[in-house]
Design an enzyme around this catalytic site. Structure first.
Site, PDB file in Angstrom:
ATOM      1  N   ARG A  15       0.913  -0.945   0.240  1.00 35.54           N
ATOM      2  CA  ARG A  15       0.085   0.241   0.504  1.00 35.54           C
ATOM      3  C   ARG A  15       0.921   0.882   0.605  1.00 35.54           C
ATOM      4  NH1 ARG A  15      -3.887  -1.135   5.312  1.00 35.54           N
ATOM      5  NH2 ARG A  15      -1.364  -2.304   5.674  1.00 35.54           N
ATOM      6  N   LYS A  75       1.726   1.762   7.145  1.00 36.77           N
ATOM      7  CA  LYS A  75       1.996   0.957   8.755  1.00 36.77           C
ATOM      8  C   LYS A  75       3.044   1.283   9.429  1.00 36.77           C
ATOM      9  CE  LYS A  75       0.505  -2.723   9.359  1.00 36.77           C
ATOM     10  NZ  LYS A  75      -0.878  -3.260  10.465  1.00 36.77           N
ATOM     11  N   TYR A  94      -1.008   4.023  11.141  1.00 34.57           N
ATOM     12  CA  TYR A  94      -1.607   3.153  11.419  1.00 34.57           C
ATOM     13  C   TYR A  94      -0.237   3.155  12.497  1.00 34.57           C
ATOM     14  CZ  TYR A  94      -5.908   1.700   8.828  1.00 34.57           C
ATOM     15  OH  TYR A  94      -6.868   1.656   8.499  1.00 34.57           O
ATOM     16  N   HIS A  96      -0.734   1.158  16.146  1.00 35.52           N
ATOM     17  CA  HIS A  96      -0.968  -0.006  16.887  1.00 35.52           C
ATOM     18  C   HIS A  96       0.192  -0.354  17.915  1.00 35.52           C
ATOM     19  CE1 HIS A  96      -4.550  -1.474  14.133  1.00 35.52           C
ATOM     20  NE2 HIS A  96      -3.485  -0.884  12.604  1.00 35.52           N
ATOM     21  N   GLU A 118      -5.794   4.005  13.364  1.00 34.37           N
ATOM     22  CA  GLU A 118      -6.935   3.166  14.249  1.00 34.37           C
ATOM     23  C   GLU A 118      -7.031   3.408  14.851  1.00 34.37           C
ATOM     24  OE1 GLU A 118      -2.609   2.800  16.305  1.00 34.37           O
ATOM     25  OE2 GLU A 118      -3.061   2.989  14.254  1.00 34.37           O
ATOM     26  N   ASP A 269      -3.162  -6.913  14.880  1.00 34.02           N
ATOM     27  CA  ASP A 269      -2.483  -5.843  14.868  1.00 34.02           C
ATOM     28  C   ASP A 269      -1.910  -5.161  16.372  1.00 34.02           C
ATOM     29  OD1 ASP A 269      -1.344  -5.496  12.317  1.00 34.02           O
ATOM     30  OD2 ASP A 269      -2.908  -4.570  11.822  1.00 34.02           O
TER      31      ASP A 269
END
Length: 369
Positions: A15, A75, A94, A96, A118, A269
């Site tokens: 991505r 990510k 993101y 996480h 998130e 995740d």
């Protein structure tokens, strides 16, 4: 503002943080865009498309981080990227962080303003930047589960939808949120025998209304323990916003599942909701424990990068635009949903759930603005 889009370096992550269309709009507003060479290639966007849209293509990640005020990724930053972050950067991606104390420590030491997709949360409790990838991951969980149920993949040799005269696969979805609902939709659409567990009766009533062929069950450890011995595919989608996923499936429960059954832990995740889960990659997605195939890939949507990039950036773009046009303090004051997304700011940990998960001090964001 100067905005940088680096190439994702997490394994098998294809991505990209922005599409050429996003770049075109931001460039038209007067912002400077920088993108790393081949950053969009995995999502089928070429350097020429980005250049035509108004971005400057740079050769290395270091050039991107040096040039940009805001870094837009997909990510969580890898160690080499954390080293390039500093207190003048905005990191929008993101994160996480709940299962990753070392990454949390690195971000705090850098002083970066790190905003996690998130944890951006609307007033009604929905998570607008997690939702599109949860939709993708939920649907993918059924695809992957069906593949690994095949004999050639070491599974039980069961067709998800069965055929006349032969039973269909028994699928259990643990968690009835966005990912769980999408998993159930696909599984029931393929003809599987689907059961959804959740702790919320209103959510189960909703699922019962929209998916009348799905069995809904109020989650208790006892109820799940009774169901797993006849389960062919278990899909775990449990989420606690920002926090580590609760481990609701014990190793004893996993061992009770039939030989060759499959477990897909979408919650990996956030640390995973199954005791026996550990992170895997697209290049080595599964392992077998107690005769159960475990699929625990931490970036599932990366396998369908074109779809995922369009779905993600459609949601992230308005926030990127506001951060770029207003700057961090004003954007956070104007939009409480975006403020909820801030995980680290000025060297402080500003997300309570993350702070509790990694056992580090928490500082309310309002004290720093």
């Amino acid at each position: 503002m100067k905005i940088g889009i680096p190439r994702e370096i997490k394994e098998s992550e294809c991505r990209v943080g922005m599409t050429p269309a996003d770049v075109h709009q931001l460039a038209g507003d007067g912002h400077q865009l920088f993108i790393e060479h081949d950053a969009g290639l995995g999502s089928n966007f070429t350097d020429d498309e980005y250049a035509d849209a108004g971005a400057k293509v740079l050769a290395t990640a270091k050039e991107i981080f040096d040039a940009a005020e805001m870094i837009v990724k997909v990510k969580e930053p890898q160690p080499s990227e954390v080293e390039m972050l500093n207190e003048d950067h905005i990191l929008f991606t993101y994160l996480h962080l709940a299962p990753m104390p070392e990454l949390t420590k690195g971000l705090l030491e850098s002083g970066v303003c790190a905003i996690g997709y998130e944890t951006v949360e609307l007033e009604d409790g929905t998570l607008p930047l997690l939702t599109p990838m949860s939709e993708v991951a939920g649907k993918m969980a059924v695809q992957e589960g069906a593949k690994y149920l095949e004999s050639a993949s070491g599974g039980r040799g069961i067709l998800l939808g069965g055929v006349p005269g032969v039973r269909s696969a028994r699928v259990v979805v643990l968690g009835g949120g966005v990912a769980g609902l999408n998993a159930a939709k696909v599984a029931v659409g393929l003809g599987a025998d689907v059961t959804v567990f959740d702790i919320s009766l209103p959510r189960l009533r909703y699922i019962d209304d929209v998916l009348p062929h799905v069995t809904t069950v109020k989650y208790t450890p006892h109820a799940l323990r009774e169901t797993l011995p006849i389960t062919d595919l278990l899909i775990g989608t449990v989420l606690i916003r920002g926090a580590r996923a609760p481990r609701l499936v014990t190793r004893e429960m996993v061992a009770s599942m039939p030989r060759g059954s499959v477990l897909v832990d979408v919650a990996i995740d956030q640390g995973g909701c199954v005791e026996t889960s550990r992170p895997t990659t697209h290049s080595n997605p599964t392992y077998v424990l107690d005769d159960v195939i475990h699929y625990c890939v931490t970036n599932m949507p990366g396998a369908v990068a074109n779809t995922s990039t369009f779905a993600l950036t459609a949601s992230t773009y308005p926030y990127v635009r506001d951060l770029a046009s207003k700057g961090v303090p004003q954007a956070l004051v104007d939009d409480r949903a975006l403020a909820c997304g801030v995980n680290t700011y000025k060297g402080k940990l500003t997300n309570l759930a993350v702070a509790e998960a990694v056992d580090m001090p928490f500082t309310p964001l309002d004290e720093l603005l």
